[in-house]
Scaffold this motif. Structure first.
Motif, short mmCIF file in Angstrom:
data_model
loop_
_atom_site.label_atom_id
_atom_site.label_comp_id
_atom_site.label_asym_id
_atom_site.label_seq_id
_atom_site.Cartn_x
_atom_site.Cartn_y
_atom_site.Cartn_z
N GLU A 193 0.84 -1.20 0.00
CA GLU A 193 0.00 0.00 0.00
C GLU A 193 0.87 1.26 0.00
OE1 GLU A 193 -3.21 2.15 2.92
OE2 GLU A 193 -3.29 -0.04 2.78
N GLN A 194 1.88 1.28 0.86
CA GLN A 194 2.78 2.42 0.91
C GLN A 194 3.64 2.50 -0.35
OE1 GLN A 194 5.10 2.29 4.51
NE2 GLN A 194 3.33 2.64 5.84
N ALA A 195 4.10 1.36 -0.84
CA ALA A 195 4.93 1.33 -2.05
C ALA A 195 4.17 1.89 -3.25
CB ALA A 195 5.42 -0.08 -2.32
N ALA A 196 2.88 1.60 -3.31
CA ALA A 196 2.06 2.15 -4.40
C ALA A 196 2.04 3.67 -4.34
CB ALA A 196 0.64 1.59 -4.33
N ALA A 197 1.99 4.23 -3.13
CA ALA A 197 2.03 5.69 -2.97
C ALA A 197 3.39 6.24 -3.40
CB ALA A 197 1.72 6.08 -1.53
N VAL A 198 4.47 5.53 -3.08
CA VAL A 198 5.81 5.96 -3.47
C VAL A 198 5.91 5.97 -4.99
CG1 VAL A 198 8.27 5.35 -3.44
CG2 VAL A 198 6.92 5.17 -1.35
N ARG A 199 5.45 4.91 -5.63
CA ARG A 199 5.49 4.83 -7.10
C ARG A 199 4.67 5.95 -7.73
NH1 ARG A 199 4.34 -0.74 -5.84
NH2 ARG A 199 6.32 -1.86 -5.72
N LYS A 200 3.48 6.21 -7.15
CA LYS A 200 2.61 7.27 -7.65
C LYS A 200 3.27 8.64 -7.50
CE LYS A 200 -1.42 8.81 -9.10
NZ LYS A 200 -1.70 8.80 -10.52
N PHE A 201 3.95 8.84 -6.38
CA PHE A 201 4.67 10.08 -6.13
C PHE A 201 5.73 10.32 -7.22
CE2 PHE A 201 8.57 11.78 -3.92
CZ PHE A 201 8.20 13.11 -3.95
N PHE A 202 6.53 9.30 -7.52
CA PHE A 202 7.53 9.41 -8.58
C PHE A 202 6.88 9.72 -9.92
CE2 PHE A 202 10.52 7.75 -5.59
CZ PHE A 202 11.78 8.04 -6.08
N GLN A 203 5.80 9.02 -10.24
CA GLN A 203 5.13 9.24 -11.52
C GLN A 203 4.53 10.65 -11.62
OE1 GLN A 203 5.36 7.45 -14.24
NE2 GLN A 203 6.66 6.06 -13.07
N ASN A 204 3.93 11.11 -10.52
CA ASN A 204 3.38 12.47 -10.51
C ASN A 204 4.46 13.50 -10.75
OD1 ASN A 204 0.84 11.44 -9.90
ND2 ASN A 204 1.03 11.83 -7.70
N TYR A 205 5.61 13.31 -10.12
CA TYR A 205 6.72 14.25 -10.28
C TYR A 205 7.23 14.24 -11.72
CZ TYR A 205 10.90 16.92 -9.31
OH TYR A 205 11.87 17.90 -9.34
N ILE A 206 7.40 13.06 -12.27
CA ILE A 206 7.88 12.93 -13.66
C ILE A 206 6.87 13.54 -14.63
CG2 ILE A 206 8.33 11.23 -15.48
CD1 ILE A 206 9.68 9.51 -13.27
N SER A 207 5.59 13.45 -14.30
CA SER A 207 4.56 13.99 -15.20
C SER A 207 4.49 15.51 -15.19
CB SER A 207 3.19 13.40 -14.86
OG SER A 207 2.69 13.96 -13.66
N GLY A 208 5.22 16.16 -14.27
CA GLY A 208 5.29 17.61 -14.30
C GLY A 208 4.86 18.33 -13.04
N LEU A 209 4.32 17.62 -12.07
CA LEU A 209 3.92 18.29 -10.83
C LEU A 209 5.14 18.61 -9.98
CD1 LEU A 209 0.83 16.14 -9.74
CD2 LEU A 209 0.82 18.44 -10.71
N ALA A 210 5.01 19.61 -9.14
CA ALA A 210 6.06 19.98 -8.20
C ALA A 210 6.10 18.94 -7.07
CB ALA A 210 5.80 21.37 -7.64
N LEU A 211 7.09 19.05 -6.20
CA LEU A 211 7.29 18.05 -5.16
C LEU A 211 6.07 17.87 -4.24
CD1 LEU A 211 10.97 18.82 -4.11
CD2 LEU A 211 10.12 16.70 -5.13
N VAL A 212 5.62 18.94 -3.62
CA VAL A 212 4.51 18.82 -2.66
C VAL A 212 3.22 18.40 -3.34
CG1 VAL A 212 3.12 20.05 -0.95
CG2 VAL A 212 5.60 20.34 -0.96
N PRO A 213 2.82 19.01 -4.46
CA PRO A 213 1.61 18.52 -5.14
C PRO A 213 1.73 17.06 -5.60
CG PRO A 213 2.15 20.71 -5.92
CD PRO A 213 3.30 20.26 -5.08
N SER A 214 2.92 16.63 -6.00
CA SER A 214 3.13 15.22 -6.38
C SER A 214 2.87 14.31 -5.20
CB SER A 214 4.57 15.00 -6.87
OG SER A 214 4.82 15.68 -8.05
N ALA A 215 3.39 14.71 -4.05
CA ALA A 215 3.19 13.92 -2.84
C ALA A 215 1.72 13.92 -2.43
CB ALA A 215 4.06 14.47 -1.71
#
Length: 119
Positions: free
Chosen positions: A20-42
């Motif tokens: 469950e936590q790992a899925a959030a970590v993966r999503k965080f990385f993908q959000n950041y790569i897609s163009g969001l800033a750090l805090v919004p990605s998280a």
């Protein structure tokens, strides 16, 4: 006792992936790569992190896996996120190149003023 990175838990003395936590970590990385800033990605990944904490998470090489931690993020994703992070930092003027300027911060020689002896 060391800190266990988010996305892992300890079972029988071994680090295992908390899916469950790992899925959030993966999503965080993908959000950041897609163009969001750090805090919004998280935030979009369901993580409540400050800018500094999010940046450290993004740079945590344990997510690539090592002798103790199984991999959560593949090297390609990790490297892409780091490339984007550095590009953004340079664009904001947060990275200083020190080529040819090493002696400014780390002098190779110095001298001390003469000290007078008083008798």
């Amino acid at each position: 006792m060391r800190h266990i990175p988010y996305g892992y838990r300890i079972e029988n003395g071994q680090a295992v992936i908390d899916e469950e936590q790992a899925a959030a970590v993966r999503k965080f990385f993908q959000n950041y790569i897609s163009g969001l800033a750090l805090v919004p990605s998280a935030e979009k990944a369901g993580l409540n992190l400050y800018h500094g904490s999010a940046g450290r998470m993004l740079r945590n090489k344990k997510y690539l896996g090592d002798e103790y931690y199984p991999a959560i993020i593949d090297k390609e994703t990790f490297d892409k996120a780091e490339e984007i992070r550095m590009d953004r930092a340079k664009a904001l003027g947060r990275v200083w190149e020190l080529e040819g300027k090493k002696d400014i911060l780390f002098p190779t020689s110095f001298s001390m003023p003469a000290v007078k002896k008083f008798s």
